[in-house]
Design a protein around this motif. Structure first.
Motif, PDB file in Angstrom:
ATOM      1  N   LEU A  14       0.837  -1.015  -0.002  1.00 40.79           N
ATOM      2  CA  LEU A  14      -0.044  -0.023   0.067  1.00 40.79           C
ATOM      3  C   LEU A  14       0.697   1.192  -0.030  1.00 40.79           C
ATOM      4  O   LEU A  14       1.872   1.243   0.356  1.00 40.79           O
ATOM      5  N   SER A  15       0.351   2.274  -0.346  1.00 42.52           N
ATOM      6  CA  SER A  15       1.003   3.660  -0.458  1.00 42.52           C
ATOM      7  C   SER A  15       1.374   4.130   1.175  1.00 42.52           C
ATOM      8  O   SER A  15       0.558   3.528   2.139  1.00 42.52           O
ATOM      9  N   GLU A  16       2.105   5.103   1.146  1.00 39.16           N
ATOM     10  CA  GLU A  16       2.361   5.425   2.632  1.00 39.16           C
ATOM     11  C   GLU A  16       1.091   6.212   3.267  1.00 39.16           C
ATOM     12  O   GLU A  16       1.022   6.033   4.483  1.00 39.16           O
ATOM     13  N   ALA A  17       0.419   6.830   2.341  1.00 37.12           N
ATOM     14  CA  ALA A  17      -0.890   7.503   2.884  1.00 37.12           C
ATOM     15  C   ALA A  17      -1.761   6.513   3.186  1.00 37.12           C
ATOM     16  O   ALA A  17      -2.453   6.689   4.531  1.00 37.12           O
ATOM     17  N   ASP A  18      -2.171   5.435   2.477  1.00 44.43           N
ATOM     18  CA  ASP A  18      -2.878   4.402   2.955  1.00 44.43           C
ATOM     19  C   ASP A  18      -2.387   3.715   4.253  1.00 44.43           C
ATOM     20  O   ASP A  18      -3.337   3.331   5.299  1.00 44.43           O
ATOM     21  N   GLN A  19      -1.024   3.318   4.532  1.00 48.26           N
ATOM     22  CA  GLN A  19      -0.547   2.712   5.708  1.00 48.26           C
ATOM     23  C   GLN A  19      -0.864   3.846   7.013  1.00 48.26           C
ATOM     24  O   GLN A  19      -1.150   3.264   7.810  1.00 48.26           O
ATOM     25  N   GLU A  20      -0.679   5.072   6.577  1.00 50.12           N
ATOM     26  CA  GLU A  20      -0.823   6.134   7.625  1.00 50.12           C
ATOM     27  C   GLU A  20      -2.259   6.198   7.997  1.00 50.12           C
ATOM     28  O   GLU A  20      -2.531   6.116   9.458  1.00 50.12           O
ATOM     29  N   ALA A  21      -3.327   6.194   7.233  1.00 49.76           N
ATOM     30  CA  ALA A  21      -4.484   6.129   7.525  1.00 49.76           C
ATOM     31  C   ALA A  21      -4.943   4.811   8.201  1.00 49.76           C
ATOM     32  O   ALA A  21      -5.600   5.119   9.314  1.00 49.76           O
ATOM     33  N   LEU A  22      -4.591   3.737   7.936  1.00 52.85           N
ATOM     34  CA  LEU A  22      -4.618   2.535   8.881  1.00 52.85           C
ATOM     35  C   LEU A  22      -3.821   2.572  10.082  1.00 52.85           C
ATOM     36  O   LEU A  22      -4.589   2.026  11.197  1.00 52.85           O
ATOM     37  N   ARG A  23      -2.854   2.998  10.097  1.00 53.96           N
ATOM     38  CA  ARG A  23      -2.259   2.884  11.551  1.00 53.96           C
ATOM     39  C   ARG A  23      -2.776   3.779  12.363  1.00 53.96           C
ATOM     40  O   ARG A  23      -2.935   3.724  13.641  1.00 53.96           O
ATOM     41  N   LEU A  24      -3.319   5.154  12.068  1.00 52.17           N
ATOM     42  CA  LEU A  24      -4.024   6.190  12.902  1.00 52.17           C
ATOM     43  C   LEU A  24      -4.911   5.326  13.551  1.00 52.17           C
ATOM     44  O   LEU A  24      -5.594   5.682  14.649  1.00 52.17           O
ATOM     45  N   TYR A  46     -10.643  12.002   5.508  1.00 50.40           N
ATOM     46  CA  TYR A  46      -9.838  11.110   6.327  1.00 50.40           C
ATOM     47  C   TYR A  46     -10.872   9.590   6.066  1.00 50.40           C
ATOM     48  O   TYR A  46     -10.422   8.797   5.897  1.00 50.40           O
ATOM     49  N   LYS A  47     -11.935   9.839   6.357  1.00 52.89           N
ATOM     50  CA  LYS A  47     -13.053   8.746   6.521  1.00 52.89           C
ATOM     51  C   LYS A  47     -12.944   8.092   4.892  1.00 52.89           C
ATOM     52  O   LYS A  47     -12.868   6.814   4.932  1.00 52.89           O
ATOM     53  N   VAL A  48     -12.741   8.756   3.960  1.00 57.33           N
ATOM     54  CA  VAL A  48     -12.881   8.287   2.473  1.00 57.33           C
ATOM     55  C   VAL A  48     -11.540   7.463   2.341  1.00 57.33           C
ATOM     56  O   VAL A  48     -11.381   6.538   1.902  1.00 57.33           O
ATOM     57  N   ARG A  49     -10.526   8.188   2.932  1.00 63.38           N
ATOM     58  CA  ARG A  49      -9.133   7.685   2.705  1.00 63.38           C
ATOM     59  C   ARG A  49      -9.110   6.291   3.407  1.00 63.38           C
ATOM     60  O   ARG A  49      -8.380   5.389   2.983  1.00 63.38           O
TER      61      ARG A  49
END
Length: 83
Positions: A14-24, A46-49
């Protein structure tokens, strides 16, 4: 049940942005408002991401489709070394 090794491997796809959204959401346990602040976007964005990141993670966890003899008839170049 999905094992941790498969999940970690899928996350790397996954992209870094996807990883960050999941991690948060999962790792840090932040609500959508706090996670949006961290990511510098609106709560709705954020909810969409997060929704899209979860879909991409689920897709990355899907087993790779196997190709059988019927597939060879549909795609002969894939079995002839691209010639």
């Amino acid at each position: 049940m999905v094992d941790q090794v498969r999940v970690r491997r899928a996350l790397t796809q996954l992209s870094e942005a996807d990883q960050e959204a999941l991690r948060l959401a999962a790792g840090e346990g932040l609500d959508a408002t706090a996670a949006a602040t961290v990511m510098g976007c609106s709560r709705t964005a954020y909810k969409v991401r997060l929704f899209l990141a979860r879909r991409r993670l689920a897709a990355a966890l899907e087993p790779a489709p196997t190709r059988g003899p019927a597939d060879a008839e549909l795609s002969p170049l894939a079995y002839e070394g691209g010639r």
